[in-house]
Scaffold this active site. Sequence first.
Site, PDB file in Angstrom:
ATOM      1  CB  THR A  38      -0.925   0.030   1.232  1.00 19.07           C
ATOM      2  OG1 THR A  38      -0.129   0.079   2.430  1.00 19.07           O
ATOM      3  CG2 THR A  38      -1.828  -1.195   1.267  1.00 19.07           C
ATOM      4  CB  CYS A  42      -0.248   2.277  10.309  1.00 16.94           C
ATOM      5  SG  CYS A  42      -1.032   2.152   8.704  1.00 16.94           S
ATOM      6  CB  CYS A  46      -3.271   1.552  12.544  1.00 16.92           C
ATOM      7  SG  CYS A  46      -4.358   2.125  11.210  1.00 16.92           S
ATOM      8  NE  ARG A  49      -7.668  -8.060   4.775  1.00 16.76           N
ATOM      9  CZ  ARG A  49      -8.054  -8.547   3.601  1.00 16.76           C
ATOM     10  NH1 ARG A  49      -8.491  -7.723   2.661  1.00 16.76           N
ATOM     11  NH2 ARG A  49      -8.016  -9.844   3.372  1.00 16.76           N
ATOM     12  NE  ARG A  71      -0.699   6.908   0.181  1.00 16.11           N
ATOM     13  CZ  ARG A  71      -0.542   5.792  -0.501  1.00 16.11           C
ATOM     14  NH1 ARG A  71       0.665   5.461  -0.966  1.00 16.11           N
ATOM     15  NH2 ARG A  71      -1.565   4.993  -0.726  1.00 16.11           N
ATOM     16  CB  CYS A  73      -2.130   5.403   8.074  1.00 13.45           C
ATOM     17  SG  CYS A  73      -3.814   4.808   8.328  1.00 13.45           S
ATOM     18  CB  CYS A  76      -3.578   5.379  12.831  1.00 15.18           C
ATOM     19  SG  CYS A  76      -2.132   5.049  11.781  1.00 15.18           S
TER      20      CYS A  76
END
Length: 364
Positions: A38, A42, A46, A49, A71, A73, A76
């Site tokens: 992705t 995080c 967080c 999933r 980058r 999240c 969170c």
Amino acid sequence: MTATAQLAPQLQINPDSAWEKLISRDKTAGFLYAVLTTGVFCRIGCGSRPPRRENVRFFGTAAEASSAGFRPCQRCTPTERDPLDRVREHIERNLDRAVPLAELARISGLSPFTVQRNFKREFSVSPLAYQRALRAARFRAALKEGNSVTDAVYNAGFSSPSRAHEAAQLGMTPARFAQGGKGERIGFATASTPFGWMIVGATDRGLCWLALDGTKAAAETTLREEFPLADLRRDASLSTLIDAALASVHEGSDLSHSLRSAEAPNSQEANLTSIDLRGTVFQLRVWNALRQIPRGQTRTYSQLARELGMPNSTRAVARACALNRVSVLVPCHRVVGVSGSLTGYRWGVERKRKLLDAEKERRS
């Protein structure tokens, strides 16, 4: 500064233990994780999933994760300060007064309901219970430092001595606690065992101390240091408690069963089937959970925290284990590190190893 230099702290994070903290969503972990598929990083806690392990990378700071091309999240917000941290710090700064939910809501920018729900989910207790626990800790510390009972009560933020006594879970009156157990009568017995010299101490409420050490003198010193002004009296009848402790290792018997089998003296038998544990409500929950771990089995600190319904309290659980006053019968030796390592043990890591080996041998 080169990219290699920026990422150096990442190498200090053990991937196995970090993964365990991620799976348990241990929000006290102190680092971040990023997902290759992705491109997002995080907080450990967080609610997104859970990722596949092979796609995860760990970073010490948001700057390191950003430098590696990930980058933040949006769920969170790992680059922003957690509002619950602001709530926690505000409570800690205001232990001497009531802090209503409405005030915590203003501090955090959340609704009172959300503050209550999220704080309890994060810290396993409500904001009010957290404040009470901190007051209790301050109260006990002040007593040990020699403050008068009255000064300790009000400096800790309690409205009366009775409320302080109830919250602090002293196991005796505040005055006796402040005086190192002065006036408290504790019988004790010692014996040499395969795990070192064992000492047991008991009040009229039950077993309050069980320690292991290298010599008889050293074992007795542990009791005197814990209750320096108590009335300590040697009591040979308490050797039945030592027999009960050894039976719990070799046979898995609980305290009351072992004492009945040993035909404990009638004068104290009813009381000796109890354990007089003294600690906070949280510590008592942990110590009770330790007694539920079957002989010959182990748990990690994070597993124990999850079983208690407090997956974010791994460090607090470990601390409670370290403060256990009744070894063997409250089997903190059955809790190990995430890798299976024995980690620290109040009574010595080698004794922990011997206890676990003895339990496994008898089990097989």
